[in-house]
Design a protein around this motif. Structure first.
Motif, short mmCIF file in Angstrom:
data_model
loop_
_atom_site.label_atom_id
_atom_site.label_comp_id
_atom_site.label_asym_id
_atom_site.label_seq_id
_atom_site.Cartn_x
_atom_site.Cartn_y
_atom_site.Cartn_z
N LEU A 1 -7.08 -0.20 10.75
CA LEU A 1 -5.68 0.08 10.40
C LEU A 1 -4.87 0.48 11.62
O LEU A 1 -3.79 1.05 11.49
CB LEU A 1 -5.62 1.19 9.34
CG LEU A 1 -6.04 0.78 7.92
CD1 LEU A 1 -6.20 2.02 7.05
CD2 LEU A 1 -5.00 -0.16 7.31
N SER B 1 -5.31 3.09 2.05
CA SER B 1 -4.88 1.99 2.93
C SER B 1 -6.03 1.13 3.42
O SER B 1 -5.83 -0.05 3.71
CB SER B 1 -4.09 2.55 4.11
OG SER B 1 -2.96 3.24 3.65
N GLN C 1 -6.39 -2.31 2.12
CA GLN C 1 -5.64 -3.45 2.68
C GLN C 1 -6.60 -4.34 3.46
O GLN C 1 -6.59 -5.57 3.33
CB GLN C 1 -4.55 -2.97 3.64
CG GLN C 1 -3.44 -2.19 3.00
CD GLN C 1 -2.37 -1.81 4.04
OE1 GLN C 1 -2.18 -2.52 5.02
NE2 GLN C 1 -1.70 -0.70 3.82
N MET D 1 -7.81 -8.13 2.54
CA MET D 1 -7.47 -9.27 3.41
C MET D 1 -8.73 -9.95 3.96
O MET D 1 -8.72 -11.15 4.20
CB MET D 1 -6.55 -8.81 4.54
CG MET D 1 -5.14 -8.52 4.03
SD MET D 1 -3.93 -8.24 5.33
CE MET D 1 -4.34 -6.60 5.89
N SER E 1 -4.17 -1.16 -5.22
CA SER E 1 -5.48 -0.55 -5.33
C SER E 1 -5.34 0.95 -5.57
O SER E 1 -5.00 1.72 -4.68
CB SER E 1 -6.26 -0.80 -4.03
OG SER E 1 -7.57 -0.30 -4.19
N GLU F 1 -2.27 1.98 -3.48
CA GLU F 1 -1.94 1.20 -2.31
C GLU F 1 -1.39 -0.14 -2.78
O GLU F 1 -1.85 -0.68 -3.79
CB GLU F 1 -3.23 0.97 -1.51
CG GLU F 1 -3.01 0.41 -0.14
CD GLU F 1 -2.44 1.48 0.79
OE1 GLU F 1 -2.55 2.68 0.47
OE2 GLU F 1 -1.90 1.10 1.85
N LEU G 1 -0.14 -4.15 -1.39
CA LEU G 1 -0.13 -5.06 -0.26
C LEU G 1 0.36 -6.44 -0.71
O LEU G 1 -0.10 -6.98 -1.71
CB LEU G 1 -1.55 -5.20 0.31
CG LEU G 1 -1.71 -6.20 1.45
CD1 LEU G 1 -1.05 -5.70 2.73
CD2 LEU G 1 -3.19 -6.48 1.71
N VAL H 1 1.11 -10.18 1.17
CA VAL H 1 1.09 -10.99 2.39
C VAL H 1 1.36 -12.45 2.01
O VAL H 1 0.75 -12.98 1.07
CB VAL H 1 -0.28 -10.91 3.11
CG1 VAL H 1 -0.23 -11.71 4.42
CG2 VAL H 1 -0.67 -9.47 3.40
N THR I 1 1.84 -0.05 10.05
CA THR I 1 3.03 -0.80 9.65
C THR I 1 4.10 -0.69 10.74
O THR I 1 4.21 0.33 11.41
CB THR I 1 3.63 -0.25 8.32
OG1 THR I 1 3.63 1.17 8.37
CG2 THR I 1 2.86 -0.74 7.13
N CYS J 1 5.76 3.29 3.38
CA CYS J 1 5.67 1.82 3.28
C CYS J 1 6.07 1.19 4.62
O CYS J 1 6.46 1.90 5.55
CB CYS J 1 6.57 1.31 2.17
SG CYS J 1 8.30 1.78 2.37
N VAL K 1 3.44 -4.93 7.42
CA VAL K 1 2.07 -4.85 7.96
C VAL K 1 2.09 -5.16 9.47
O VAL K 1 2.69 -6.16 9.90
CB VAL K 1 1.14 -5.84 7.22
CG1 VAL K 1 -0.28 -5.76 7.79
CG2 VAL K 1 1.14 -5.55 5.72
N ALA L 1 3.37 -3.31 2.98
CA ALA L 1 2.39 -2.46 2.31
C ALA L 1 3.08 -1.17 1.90
O ALA L 1 4.12 -0.81 2.45
CB ALA L 1 1.23 -2.16 3.26
#
Ligand code: DAH
Length: 331
Positions: free
Chosen positions: A143, A171, A174, A178, A190, A211, A213, A215, A255, A276, A279, A298
């Motif tokens: 992260l 987090s 994420q 991904m 999540s 969380e 996300l 994308v 972020t 927030c 990303v 995110a």
């Protein structure tokens, strides 16, 4: 001898008459006990000539057997009577009102979680759950949280060993998401528990986050703003007729740009409610998603914060003390 037999006859009458087990026991001791009538009488036979002694002994013994038998029978009868009485006394009164089973309700935190989850599900997000014991790679490294970041500090994080910890934020999900779905579009939330060494009116060592996300190609900050604003209006307008929200520039390593959303409700000052941002390209690179092609946003929502505002509760710790008087109000 006559006098003795007379005493024995009187005892038999008393045994027959009694309706009480204690009295029966008392009579038994008086008759058959170590200093009872029989022992006393037998002692007096000692000096008699053998023949006479054995004759008297037989008479005494016969009387003793009779008494023993009588007591035995009587005890049985009295015991049965006492059982009968117990049954009659404890009889079930079916005319009494019954006890109502008390029906449980959802915990206010669960209820708040469910409402948030439902909102995002309805607009197309899927829901994934992750581990509470997390590898520091997911919680920090991937992260973009550098080694020297204060959040890694022993004072904030419950470390299990040098690699594993109780996740301090959702987090990390994420990254897991991904890695799994390497091929956007991605639209997930999540929910789950997170842990930090903190304890006061606004912090408990365990709390809940959701969380989020997204994308895809061409995801921009305005998408983030649109979804978060709608979420908050939806969450609060059912109880408060007017809320104000503002996006305040902030910093999170994963972020860029980052923002925090503050909310203004009646009777409160501006309150930070969630973090927030877009990303960070480093994060996308870490999971082999090309930041030149894809972008994402995110967010991390603090469930306790929402619940406190929604239910107007000023001390967060109340949620976890399990005082039924408190919990029953949320049924
Ligand atoms: N993980 C952050 C925290 O626990 C909250 C957060 C901020 C989550 C920004 C995000 C985000 O996904 O983009 O304070």
């Amino acid at each position: 001898m006559l006098k003795f037999l007379n005493v024995i006859e009187q005892t038999k009458i008393a045994i027959n008459k009694t309706t009480n087990l204690d009295v029966l026991e008392f009579l038994k001791v008086k008759c058959l006990g170590r200093n009872g009538h029989f022992t006393q009488k037998i002692k007096t036979l000692r000096n008699l000539p053998p023949e006479l002694r054995s004759k008297k002994y037989k008479i005494i013994n016969k009387a003793k057997k009779e008494i023993e038998e009588l007591i035995f029978q009587k005890r049985n009868v009295l015991q049965l009577m006492s059982i009968d009485k117990e049954i009659v006394d404890s009889v079930l009164d079916i005319s009494l009102p019954g006890r109502k089973p008390s029906i449980a309700g959802l915990h206010p935190i669960t209820h708040t979680m469910n409402r948030v989850i439902l909102f995002f599900k309805n607009i197309g997000f899927s829901v994934v759950y992750g581990p509470e014991i997390e590898n520091s790679y997911y919680n920090f490294d991937a992260l973009n949280i550098p080694d020297n970041h204060p959040a890694r500090n022993e004072q904030d994080t419950f470390w299990i060993d040098t690699t594993y910890l109780l996740r301090t934020q959702t987090s990390g999900m994420q990254i897991r998401v991904m890695q799994e779905i390497n091929d956007p579009p991605i639209m997930v939330i999540s929910p789950g528990r997170v842990y930090r060494k903190d304890y006061d009116k606004y912090h408990t060592p365990m709390f809940h986050q959701i969380e989020g996300l997204v994308v895809d190609k061409n995801i921009s900050f305005s998408n983030l703003k649109y979804i978060m604003s709608n979420f908050l209006y939806d969450f609060f307008t059912s109880i408060k007729n007017s809320i104000k929200i503002r996006f305040r520039p902030s910093y999170f390593p994963f972020t860029a740009p980052s923002a925090e959303i503050d909310i203004l409700l009646k009777n409160y000052d501006w309150l930070e409610i969630l973090g927030c941002g877009m990303v960070h390209p480093h994060v996308l690179n870490n999971v082999n998603i090309d930041p030149k092609i894809f972008s994402g946003f995110a967010f991390g929502i603090g469930i306790e914060r929402l619940a406190m505002l929604y239910y107007d509760i000023t001390d967060l710790r109340l949620f976890f003390e399990n005082d039924l008087r408190f919990l029953k109000q949320f049924k």
